[in-house]
Design an enzyme around this catalytic site. Structure first.
Site, PDB file in Angstrom:
ATOM      1  N   ASP A 189     -52.524 -34.683  33.785  1.00 32.13           N
ATOM      2  CA  ASP A 189     -51.073 -33.917  34.382  1.00 32.13           C
ATOM      3  C   ASP A 189     -51.354 -31.863  33.769  1.00 32.13           C
ATOM      4  OD1 ASP A 189     -47.973 -33.896  34.324  1.00 32.13           O
ATOM      5  OD2 ASP A 189     -48.482 -32.367  32.331  1.00 32.13           O
ATOM      6  N   GLU A 274     -50.748 -37.118  39.652  1.00 36.78           N
ATOM      7  CA  GLU A 274     -49.483 -36.970  40.881  1.00 36.78           C
ATOM      8  C   GLU A 274     -49.326 -36.180  41.320  1.00 36.78           C
ATOM      9  OE1 GLU A 274     -44.978 -36.090  38.702  1.00 36.78           O
ATOM     10  OE2 GLU A 274     -46.496 -34.754  37.472  1.00 36.78           O
ATOM     11  N   ASP A 356     -46.411 -33.303  27.631  1.00 35.89           N
ATOM     12  CA  ASP A 356     -47.799 -33.350  28.459  1.00 35.89           C
ATOM     13  C   ASP A 356     -48.596 -34.508  28.760  1.00 35.89           C
ATOM     14  OD1 ASP A 356     -46.333 -31.042  29.701  1.00 35.89           O
ATOM     15  OD2 ASP A 356     -47.269 -29.634  28.343  1.00 35.89           O
TER      16      ASP A 356
END
Length: 399
Positions: A189, A274, A356
């Site tokens: 992330d 992502e 996170d």
């Protein structure tokens, strides 16, 4: 993975003599001139609904050299000029395939100064590189060795805006081989407070390279603004000073990302990230500088090509997947999750999550589902046990 060696470019700094610098600068100008003239010719032909390919522009170049106005093109090696036409052809191929925008003209001030030489235009013997039209080899700073018995197939010489000279040698690297398969996987992330947060709980600090030199950069930019506009020596000197600071920031950032991505690829078989649209995110004027400094797009690019080298897998999860709002313990989906909330407690199971770390764990789980089942990643319902992930259909765009 194929067994053929990987083509790899090795980039080095070099210090040209005055004669070499003059010859290379002249070559850069001729390359830019030929590229722009060929682009103009192809654009005019396109307006007449005619197709002009590489062979036609190569014939044009031969005719241009015979004119008095463009006779100076004969003073430089013909190979970089032909390579410029090939690059233009590649740009048009990308445009017609709808992978890139229409080719743009090269600018003397803004475009990258470079020239590409093939094997017929350089000699590489005993670690000495001599380019066409030059009597002496380049004074290269060999910061790292080339692969054993490596023979460059192409050589690209360039000069950046800070005035530094570089030479890039493209050759086969047999040392790049797939690593032994592993069961390790990791979710990644990205963020601004921390550059990366991993599903293992590790957080990589954001070095904030631009912030460290922000005062020096602002001072140099103010000095540049005070100089009279034009091609004066004082303005060129001030512009070079600004470019050196930018180059220093970019070098530190790139070095850090290289070390980080190499470690991640070597230690993990599956890497899940992502799928962010950075080009849209930098339109936020409040966060544009910070987002540009962390270089998420560059991080992803490095991660993907190194994974391809070493037999690893990079999975990009859909950007609309609610990784931050989804409980990694029970799968419940929270209603709202403002950016100010860094630690939250799940209403269904009572688990407390670091925002996170929880997102990285959810990315890993979603990525493994894609890897194992070939499924796409869809946002789930708030109730655990909602609809399973389904293969996403590509969007049908009208031509």
């Amino acid at each position: 993975m194929t067994s053929s060696p990987v083509k790899r470019a090795f980039k080095y700094r070099f210090h040209p003599t005055d004669a070499q610098a003059s010859e290379l600068s002249r070559t850069f100008g001729c390359v830019r001139k030929v590229y722009n003239m060929a682009l103009a010719a192809r654009t005019e032909a396109w307006a007449r609904q005619e197709r002009v390919n590489y062979n036609a522009t190569s014939a044009m170049l031969t005719a241009w050299k015979k004119t008095d106005e463009l006779a100076y093109l004969n003073a430089v090696s013909s190979v970089p000029l032909q390579q410029a036409l090939r690059h233009l052809q590649s740009a048009f191929v990308g445009f017609f395939a709808k992978r890139a925008a229409y080719p743009r003209f090269k600018s003397r001030k803004r475009s990258r100064k470079s020239a590409e030489y093939t094997t017929s235009a350089f000699r590489f013997r005993d670690g000495l590189l001599t380019l066409a039209k030059m009597a002496e080899p380049l004074d290269i700073v060999w910061s790292r060795p080339l692969p054993e018995k490596a023979t460059p197939s192409t050589v690209t010489v360039s000069q950046d805006s800070a005035g530094r000279w570089f030479v890039s040698l493209l050759c086969d690297d047999p040392s790049v081989k797939p690593l032994p398969a592993s069961d390790a996987g990791i979710g990644i992330d990205v963020g601004l407070d921390h550059l990366l947060t991993l599903s293992t709980g590790e957080k990589v600090a954001n070095p904030r390279h631009e912030r460290r030199d922000r005062a020096r950069l602002a001072r140099a930019q103010r000095e540049l603004c005070r100089k009279a506009k034009g091609d004066g020596a004082n303005r060129r000197k001030a512009r070079r000073k600004v470019a050196k600071i930018h180059a220093r920031i970019a070098d530190r950032r790139r070095d850090h990302l290289h070390k980080l991505t190499t470690r991640l690829v070597r230690d993990n078989q599956t890497l899940v990230i992502e799928d962010l649209t950075v080009r849209n995110m930098v339109k936020n004027r409040s966060l544009a500088r910070a987002i540009s400094d962390v270089a998420w797009a560059e991080f992803r690019g490095l991660l993907e090509y190194k994974a391809a080298w070493y037999g690893r897998e990079v999975i990009a999860v859909d950007r609309f997947f609610p990784s931050s709002r989804l409980c990694s313990h029970c799968g419940a989906l929270a209603e709202r999750m403002p950016l100010s909330v860094r630690i939250w407690t799940c209403e269904s199971c009572g688990s407390t999550h670091d925002r996170d770390v929880n997102a990285a764990k959810n990315l890993l789980a979603a990525g493994l589902a894609v890897s194992v089942c070939g499924a796409g990643v869809r946002p789930q319902r708030r109730i655990p046990g909602g609809p399973p992930a389904r293969k996403q259909k590509p969007s049908q765009r009208k031509p």
